[in-house]
Motif scaffolding. Structure first.
Motif, PDB file in Angstrom:
ATOM      1  N   UNK A 148      21.876  94.940  52.555  1.00  0.00           N
ATOM      2  CA  UNK A 148      22.456  95.829  53.556  1.00  0.00           C
ATOM      3  C   UNK A 148      23.909  95.405  53.764  1.00  0.00           C
ATOM      4  N   UNK A 149      24.851  96.037  53.079  1.00  0.00           N
ATOM      5  CA  UNK A 149      26.257  95.616  53.173  1.00  0.00           C
ATOM      6  C   UNK A 149      26.998  96.215  54.364  1.00  0.00           C
ATOM      7  N   UNK A 150      26.281  96.964  55.218  1.00  0.00           N
ATOM      8  CA  UNK A 150      26.928  97.582  56.385  1.00  0.00           C
ATOM      9  C   UNK A 150      28.109  98.452  55.983  1.00  0.00           C
ATOM     10  N   UNK A 151      27.982  99.143  54.857  1.00  0.00           N
ATOM     11  CA  UNK A 151      29.046 100.037  54.407  1.00  0.00           C
ATOM     12  C   UNK A 151      28.810 101.416  55.013  1.00  0.00           C
ATOM     13  N   UNK A 152      28.974 101.467  56.320  1.00  0.00           N
ATOM     14  CA  UNK A 152      28.833 102.704  57.065  1.00  0.00           C
ATOM     15  C   UNK A 152      30.011 102.802  58.037  1.00  0.00           C
ATOM     16  N   UNK A 153      30.460 104.000  58.258  1.00  0.00           N
ATOM     17  CA  UNK A 153      31.621 104.232  59.093  1.00  0.00           C
ATOM     18  C   UNK A 153      31.287 105.220  60.207  1.00  0.00           C
ATOM     19  N   UNK A 154      32.243 105.539  61.051  1.00  0.00           N
ATOM     20  CA  UNK A 154      31.982 106.336  62.259  1.00  0.00           C
ATOM     21  C   UNK A 154      32.008 107.837  62.021  1.00  0.00           C
ATOM     22  N   UNK A 155      32.272 108.257  60.806  1.00  0.00           N
ATOM     23  CA  UNK A 155      32.299 109.684  60.534  1.00  0.00           C
ATOM     24  C   UNK A 155      32.194 109.956  59.057  1.00  0.00           C
ATOM     25  N   UNK A 156      31.849 111.193  58.683  1.00  0.00           N
ATOM     26  CA  UNK A 156      31.720 111.528  57.256  1.00  0.00           C
ATOM     27  C   UNK A 156      33.057 111.441  56.539  1.00  0.00           C
ATOM     28  N   UNK A 157      33.034 110.925  55.335  1.00  0.00           N
ATOM     29  CA  UNK A 157      34.234 110.812  54.513  1.00  0.00           C
ATOM     30  C   UNK A 157      35.045 109.560  54.732  1.00  0.00           C
ATOM     31  N   UNK A 158      34.760 108.823  55.805  1.00  0.00           N
ATOM     32  CA  UNK A 158      35.585 107.656  56.113  1.00  0.00           C
ATOM     33  C   UNK A 158      35.297 106.489  55.171  1.00  0.00           C
ATOM     34  N   UNK A 159      34.058 106.361  54.721  1.00  0.00           N
ATOM     35  CA  UNK A 159      33.766 105.285  53.767  1.00  0.00           C
ATOM     36  C   UNK A 159      34.492 105.534  52.449  1.00  0.00           C
ATOM     37  N   UNK A 160      34.466 106.762  51.972  1.00  0.00           N
ATOM     38  CA  UNK A 160      35.205 107.096  50.747  1.00  0.00           C
ATOM     39  C   UNK A 160      36.685 106.800  50.923  1.00  0.00           C
ATOM     40  N   UNK A 161      37.231 107.170  52.059  1.00  0.00           N
ATOM     41  CA  UNK A 161      38.645 106.886  52.327  1.00  0.00           C
ATOM     42  C   UNK A 161      38.933 105.398  52.213  1.00  0.00           C
TER      43      UNK A 161
ATOM     44  N   UNK B 213      37.190 103.040  50.661  1.00  0.00           N
ATOM     45  CA  UNK B 213      36.995 102.528  49.300  1.00  0.00           C
ATOM     46  C   UNK B 213      38.216 102.850  48.451  1.00  0.00           C
ATOM     47  N   UNK B 214      38.672 104.084  48.522  1.00  0.00           N
ATOM     48  CA  UNK B 214      39.801 104.497  47.691  1.00  0.00           C
ATOM     49  C   UNK B 214      41.105 103.860  48.144  1.00  0.00           C
TER      50      UNK B 214
ATOM     51  N   UNK C 267      28.488 115.042  47.756  1.00  0.00           N
ATOM     52  CA  UNK C 267      28.941 114.958  46.370  1.00  0.00           C
ATOM     53  C   UNK C 267      28.728 113.574  45.752  1.00  0.00           C
ATOM     54  N   UNK C 268      28.236 112.627  46.545  1.00  0.00           N
ATOM     55  CA  UNK C 268      28.063 111.272  46.031  1.00  0.00           C
ATOM     56  C   UNK C 268      29.380 110.586  45.731  1.00  0.00           C
ATOM     57  N   UNK C 269      30.442 111.038  46.381  1.00  0.00           N
ATOM     58  CA  UNK C 269      31.772 110.535  46.048  1.00  0.00           C
ATOM     59  C   UNK C 269      31.955 109.069  46.428  1.00  0.00           C
ATOM     60  N   UNK C 270      31.459 108.680  47.603  1.00  0.00           N
ATOM     61  CA  UNK C 270      31.636 107.294  48.033  1.00  0.00           C
ATOM     62  C   UNK C 270      30.887 106.338  47.110  1.00  0.00           C
ATOM     63  N   UNK C 271      29.660 106.679  46.755  1.00  0.00           N
ATOM     64  CA  UNK C 271      28.885 105.817  45.855  1.00  0.00           C
ATOM     65  C   UNK C 271      29.525 105.773  44.476  1.00  0.00           C
ATOM     66  N   UNK C 272      30.017 106.890  44.004  1.00  0.00           N
ATOM     67  CA  UNK C 272      30.672 106.921  42.691  1.00  0.00           C
ATOM     68  C   UNK C 272      31.913 106.029  42.688  1.00  0.00           C
ATOM     69  N   UNK C 273      32.707 106.096  43.740  1.00  0.00           N
ATOM     70  CA  UNK C 273      33.913 105.270  43.810  1.00  0.00           C
ATOM     71  C   UNK C 273      33.560 103.791  43.908  1.00  0.00           C
ATOM     72  N   UNK C 274      32.498 103.473  44.648  1.00  0.00           N
ATOM     73  CA  UNK C 274      32.086 102.084  44.795  1.00  0.00           C
ATOM     74  C   UNK C 274      31.508 101.557  43.483  1.00  0.00           C
ATOM     75  N   UNK C 275      30.666 102.349  42.820  1.00  0.00           N
ATOM     76  CA  UNK C 275      30.060 101.931  41.559  1.00  0.00           C
ATOM     77  C   UNK C 275      31.125 101.718  40.489  1.00  0.00           C
TER      78      UNK C 275
END
Length: 386
Positions: free
Chosen positions: A58-71, A73-74, A106-114
């Motif tokens: 559980x890496x706690x890779x969660x944020x306060x709103x949609x799209x923020x984790x992708x932001x 990561x990138x 779209x699985x964008x955050x997981x794709x960017x992390x992977x």
């Protein structure tokens, strides 16, 4: 106090690399990079090996709103994300279940992390967390609140599940049980949970997800039974979360025993994820979890770490009866204490070669990185298939 051994349990290298299989600090890798680029040593994919490392975290890779984790990561500047990448690179799992990772359509955050870890295969499905029910599930007289979602979440997909793998995922035959209704579980504890008849008719069992994911490994299927349960707290005397947490573990008992209208795996499998429950300490109803740990089709390698064993035995820790070395989460709260809540349980036909929890000793080189990444520790088990 007897600390877990830091001597290699087996000397056979994995993926052509010389490793230390250490129970407190994962094998050292000289190519560790924090820049967010590709890790070159993983590009070749899985090589012929007697060892397969399976992990949950559980890496706690969660944020306060949609799209923020992708932001984040990138952007490449987030210290927690950099630390999470470093922990994964250091422990080097072949198969890694991430719990507490924001899902997006779209699985964008997981794709960017992977991409930053060069895992060629990944899987994520929409979790129940944040999924609107349209009803007043929590009984507060209102609809549309976080307590009215199928699982707690401020937005759809908050804190979902994700899988990274070096082996092909047979997604076409994967089973997602996240839509299974709580009331349909044999022997459920939903009665008394404070739900209205209307809520009971739609309330799903999974607070996040339950999956059966087959992977193609060495010409055969290896099933991953993955889940993440709700914390058994943050409710009232009706103990809604405690009851649900119990039944989320009990689902796997019914599944493995053939008591559900689904076919359990006949071959090798690994049950893994965040049960959000310690079998000995803390609040909750541990009967179902204890039954899983003792199930005839499962084995518990009891992954341990030097860091957990060395944690101060003060506050609530001093009152705990469980073995400190087996703890997987540092809640950083004297009222709660450290607990074992993350599990990797292989089926009994699999040979366990080694197991450990990545919780380094306080003065170890990766201790600060691990603490920056998450309050949970990554749990890994090395197996060989029959």
């Amino acid at each position: 106090m007897v600390l877990p051994s830091d001597k290699p349990v087996h000397a056979r290298p994995r993926h052509g690399a010389d490793r230390r299989h250490d129970r407190g600090e994962a094998p050292s890798r000289g190519w560790l990079g924090l820049s967010g680029g590709l890790i070159a040593a993983a590009l070749a994919g899985p090589a012929a090996s007697e060892t397969l490392r399976i992990a949950t975290w559980t890496p706690d890779l969660t944020r306060k709103g949609p799209g923020l984790l992708l932001r984040d990561i990138e952007d490449g500047k987030d210290a927690q994300i950099a630390a999470a990448i470093a922990v994964i690179a250091e422990t080097d799992p072949d198969i890694l279940l991430l719990t507490g990772f924001d899902w997006d359509y779209d699985g964008a955050a997981l794709r960017a992390f992977a991409y930053r870890l060069a895992y060629p295969y990944r899987f994520a499905a929409r979790p129940n967390s944040g999924m609107a029910s349209g009803l007043d599930l929590d009984g507060d007289g209102k609809t549309g609140g976080v307590g009215d979602a199928q699982g707690f979440g401020r937005f759809s997909g908050e804190g979902g599940l994700a899988l990274l793998s070096r082996y092909p995922i047979e997604a076409g035959v994967a089973q997602d049980f996240s839509g299974f209704l709580w009331r349909d579980l044999p022997g459920n504890l939903i009665e008394g949970a404070g739900l209205s008849p209307e809520a009971m008719a739609v309330q799903r069992l999974s607070s996040t997800a339950h999956w059966d994911l087959p992977l193609r490994v060495g010409g055969q299927s290896l099933h991953l039974l993955a889940w993440a349960a709700t914390p058994p707290v943050f409710d009232g005397p009706e103990d809604r979360n405690g009851r649900r947490n119990h039944d989320e573990a009990a689902f796997w008992l019914r599944y493995l025993d053939g008591d559900l209208p689904m076919t359990p795996p006949e071959g090798s499998f690994v049950l893994l994820g965040d049960a959000n429950l310690d079998p000995v300490d803390g609040e909750g109803r541990p009967d179902a979890l204890r039954a899983l740990l003792a199930h005839l089709r499962l084995q518990d390698p009891r992954p341990a770490s030097v860091g957990a064993a060395m944690a101060p035995q003060t506050g609530r820790n001093a009152q705990h009866g469980g073995e400190a070395a087996l703890d997987t989460a540092d809640w950083d709260d004297a009222r709660i204490g450290n607990m074992r809540v993350d599990y990797v349980l292989p089926s009994r036909d699999l040979t366990v070669l080694d197991a450990g929890t990545f919780w380094p000793a306080p003065e170890a080189p990766m201790a600060h990185t691990a603490a920056t990444a998450s309050r949970h520790a990554l749990v890994w088990v090395d197996i060989s298939l029959p």
